[in-house]
Design an enzyme around this catalytic site. Structure first.
Site, mmCIF file in Angstrom:
data_model
loop_
_atom_site.group_PDB
_atom_site.id
_atom_site.type_symbol
_atom_site.label_atom_id
_atom_site.label_comp_id
_atom_site.label_asym_id
_atom_site.label_seq_id
_atom_site.Cartn_x
_atom_site.Cartn_y
_atom_site.Cartn_z
ATOM 1 N N LYS A 45 0.671 -0.989 -0.081
ATOM 2 C CA LYS A 45 0.083 -0.117 0.002
ATOM 3 C C LYS A 45 0.682 1.235 -0.254
ATOM 4 C CE LYS A 45 -1.466 1.564 4.089
ATOM 5 N NZ LYS A 45 -1.051 3.241 4.381
ATOM 6 N N ASN A 46 1.990 1.456 0.318
ATOM 7 C CA ASN A 46 2.720 2.498 1.811
ATOM 8 C C ASN A 46 3.444 2.419 -0.364
ATOM 9 O OD1 ASN A 46 1.733 3.114 3.531
ATOM 10 N ND2 ASN A 46 3.163 2.095 4.647
ATOM 11 N N PRO A 93 3.740 16.613 11.284
ATOM 12 C CA PRO A 93 3.595 17.820 9.777
ATOM 13 C C PRO A 93 4.368 17.598 8.573
ATOM 14 C CG PRO A 93 5.113 17.570 11.547
ATOM 15 C CD PRO A 93 5.113 16.592 12.051
ATOM 16 N N ASP A 105 6.181 0.718 11.713
ATOM 17 C CA ASP A 105 4.977 0.036 11.655
ATOM 18 C C ASP A 105 4.501 -1.184 11.770
ATOM 19 O OD1 ASP A 105 3.931 2.829 10.134
ATOM 20 O OD2 ASP A 105 3.817 1.502 8.016
HETATM 21 C C1 UD1 Z 1 4.773 6.624 5.978
HETATM 22 C C2 UD1 Z 1 4.450 5.391 5.949
HETATM 23 C C3 UD1 Z 1 3.812 5.394 7.182
HETATM 24 C C4 UD1 Z 1 5.515 5.054 8.401
HETATM 25 C C5 UD1 Z 1 6.214 6.208 7.912
HETATM 26 C C6 UD1 Z 1 7.539 5.940 9.195
HETATM 27 C C7 UD1 Z 1 3.192 5.850 3.713
HETATM 28 C C8 UD1 Z 1 2.022 6.014 2.760
HETATM 29 N N1 UD1 Z 1 3.718 6.157 4.789
HETATM 30 O O1 UD1 Z 1 4.515 7.706 6.388
HETATM 31 O O2 UD1 Z 1 2.964 3.149 7.299
HETATM 32 O O3 UD1 Z 1 5.001 4.564 8.867
HETATM 33 O O4 UD1 Z 1 6.707 6.449 6.803
HETATM 34 O O5 UD1 Z 1 8.301 4.872 8.134
HETATM 35 O O6 UD1 Z 1 4.121 5.513 3.183
HETATM 36 N N2 UD1 Z 1 8.109 14.487 9.811
HETATM 37 C C9 UD1 Z 1 7.983 15.161 10.514
HETATM 38 N N3 UD1 Z 1 8.345 17.027 8.887
HETATM 39 C C10 UD1 Z 1 7.834 16.427 8.106
HETATM 40 C C11 UD1 Z 1 7.857 15.006 7.697
HETATM 41 C C12 UD1 Z 1 7.361 13.812 8.405
HETATM 42 O O7 UD1 Z 1 8.500 16.566 10.966
HETATM 43 O O8 UD1 Z 1 7.717 17.119 7.005
HETATM 44 C C13 UD1 Z 1 8.314 13.305 10.901
HETATM 45 C C14 UD1 Z 1 6.977 12.872 10.704
HETATM 46 O O9 UD1 Z 1 6.173 13.693 12.428
HETATM 47 C C15 UD1 Z 1 7.730 11.126 11.683
HETATM 48 C C16 UD1 Z 1 8.803 10.864 10.578
HETATM 49 O O10 UD1 Z 1 8.961 12.619 10.195
HETATM 50 O O11 UD1 Z 1 7.956 11.635 13.066
HETATM 51 C C17 UD1 Z 1 8.378 10.213 9.938
HETATM 52 O O12 UD1 Z 1 7.593 10.121 9.135
HETATM 53 P P1 UD1 Z 1 7.466 10.200 7.418
HETATM 54 O O13 UD1 Z 1 8.478 9.109 7.051
HETATM 55 O O14 UD1 Z 1 7.436 10.946 6.484
HETATM 56 O O15 UD1 Z 1 6.459 9.182 7.443
HETATM 57 P P2 UD1 Z 1 5.728 9.605 6.675
HETATM 58 O O16 UD1 Z 1 6.124 9.433 4.974
HETATM 59 O O17 UD1 Z 1 3.904 9.678 6.425
#
Ligand code: UD1
Length: 438
Positions: A35-36, A135, A320
């Site tokens: 899915k991801n 965020p 996850d």
């Molecule tokens: C993706 C996955 C999710 C998984 C996560 C971490 C998909 C659709 N989802 O989510 O299932 O749990 O990776 O492996 O692929 N962060 C910031 N600022 C940002 C972006 C992220 O501070 O602009 C922080 C987030 O709050 C979190 C961390 O970075 O603490 C990791 O998030 P991120 O890797 O971006 O996760 P997703 O891409 O949302």
């Protein structure tokens, strides 16, 4: 959709799993597509001017939501038999609708490709699991570095780069999976070279990158923390792409298998993507699984011991799989520690596991788990997708009956008809509809 579930004025129809615990899991299960990885690849399809069949894309709720958003943007999308999705046409607009985007954070990953295509994109601040603030500042900083002007207007993040995007060096404060993918998609058509430092190395980033490369994008360094992109305007259409297997779904079933398996065979697994899980299972003393090519054969372990697990970006232990691992460690001999470093609020399942008799205490981002001999069935509430998967595992292994409430909102986002898949393996699980006051 939520409004279809409203019964009368005051009640909402929901679904729950009723699980009778303790039954062994045997037989074969084929793991479906990630899915991801599907979500960003579907988002990237706005850049593909041809007629595309994406293979290994299961009709889970999140993928359906992404398909709905693409349709609102003016594309034709149809799910076909055998986990395929047919996507054609070109987007006519660059503004994604709030009602759909608010259901799923990954829809924010349309911003990069739409910005690349139109020089403009408007996407609402995203929704998703309740596992932290989540965020999008790193995505936004990346777009700004590429020359876009980003504002927030009436809840929409609006990015504009009328003169086009320009390649640059971007250092991510954290190796965000979503930000890496979004920036990569924006940069493939930018002028000049973009370097993303401290990029995410997750297989789902690599899979998207491989899809973009098939379209002619020039990308190097996929799977490492530095990604190089040479922008070019003339991408070519791709007509077929097969998405990688879902490592989180595979991991969920493997954890179920080491607790309950009896000649259980999990197929279509990419073992390389699950090394951190295999290492931790072995550290806990579990040797009852064999990996051969893309298959894992599992028997339940007789007992296992407590260990320490720290979630980390890939190739570290995946956040996850943390809730599912916690169920396993709840039944270990001795105590375990789980440190959650990726999300700040990802222990929502702990309160529910306590209801089943687990002994867990939390201090900030650390959970201390004292192993118990058994879990006992009870009603539990799902708070997010992977917590839901963990509660299903807990129900399968617990003594007596467990009711996992509100599965439609969460578990169906990432697992298609999980109850059928588990029933086929010998579990006693059924979906029951119920009404809840609105
Ligand atoms: C993706 C996955 C999710 C998984 C996560 C971490 C998909 C659709 N989802 O989510 O299932 O749990 O990776 O492996 O692929 N962060 C910031 N600022 C940002 C972006 C992220 O501070 O602009 C922080 C987030 O709050 C979190 C961390 O970075 O603490 C990791 O998030 P991120 O890797 O971006 O996760 P997703 O891409 O949302």
């Amino acid at each position: 959709m939520a409004q279809n579930n409203i019964v009368g004025d005051l009640h909402v129809r929901k679904d729950k799993f009723v699980i009778e615990g303790g039954h062994k899991l045997r037989g074969e299960l084929e793991i479906w597509g990630s899915k991801n990885a599907s979500l960003p690849i579907m988002a990237a399809s706005v850049l593909n001017s041809g007629d595309l069949i994406l293979d290994n894309v299961p009709p889970v709720k999140d993928n359906i939501t992404m398909a709905e958003i693409l349709k609102v943007l003016g594309m034709e999308v149809e799910f076909l038999e055998g986990d395929k999705v047919h996507i054609k046409g070109e987007p006519k607009g660059y503004r994604a609708p709030y009602e759909l985007v608010s259901k799923m954070r990954a829809s924010f990953e349309l911003m990069g490709p739409l910005l690349a295509l139109f020089g403009e994109a408007e996407i609402p601040y995203p929704g998703g699991c309740r596992i932290g603030l989540r965020p999008v500042d790193l995505h936004i900083k990346g777009f700004e570095s590429l020359g876009a002007e980003v504002t927030v207007e009436k809840g929409y993040v609006c990015a504009r780069a009328k003169k086009g995007l320009k390649g640059t060096k971007i250092h991510l404060d954290k190796p965000s999976v979503g930000a890496t993918r979004n920036i990569m998609m924006a940069a493939i058509m930018a002028e000049g070279e973009t370097v993303i430092e401290n990029a995410a190395c997750e297989p789902e980033v690599v899979d998207l990158g491989n899809f973009l490369k098939m379209m002619g994008a020039e990308i190097e360094g996929l799977g490492t923390s530095t990604i190089y992109i040479k922008g070019k305007k003339d991408l070519k259409p791709v007509d077929y792409y097969k998405v990688i297997p879902d490592r989180i779904a595979a991991g969920t079933f493997i954890i179920a298998g080491v607790m309950l398996g009896k000649d259980l065979i999990i197929k279509n697994v990419e073992p390389e993507h699950l090394q951190s899980l295999f290492i931790k299972l072995k550290e806990a003393g579990v040797e009852s699984f064999q990996i051969k090519d893309k298959e894992v054969r599992i028997k339940a372990a007789k007992n296992w011991k407590g260990i320490e697990v720290t979630t980390m970006p890939y190739p570290g232990f995946p956040t996850d799989l943390q809730p599912q691992m916690m169920v396993f460690l709840s039944l270990a001999q001795g105590s375990s520690l789980i440190v959650e470093t990726v999300f700040e609020n990802r222990f929502l399942h702990v309160g529910e596991l306590l209801r089943l008799g687990a002994k867990i205490s939390i201090d900030g981002r650390t959970a201390l788990i004292q192993g118990v001999e058994k879990l006992k069935g009870a009603p539990v509430e799902v708070t997010d997708l992977r917590a839901g998967a963990a509660l299903v595992l807990a129900g399968l292994v617990a003594e007596g009956t467990t009711e996992v409430l509100d599965v439609g909102e969460h578990i169906d986002r990432g697992y298609v008809a999980l109850e059928d898949k588990l029933s086929n393996l010998g579990a006693k699980i059924k979906r029951v509809y119920y009404e809840e006051a609105n």
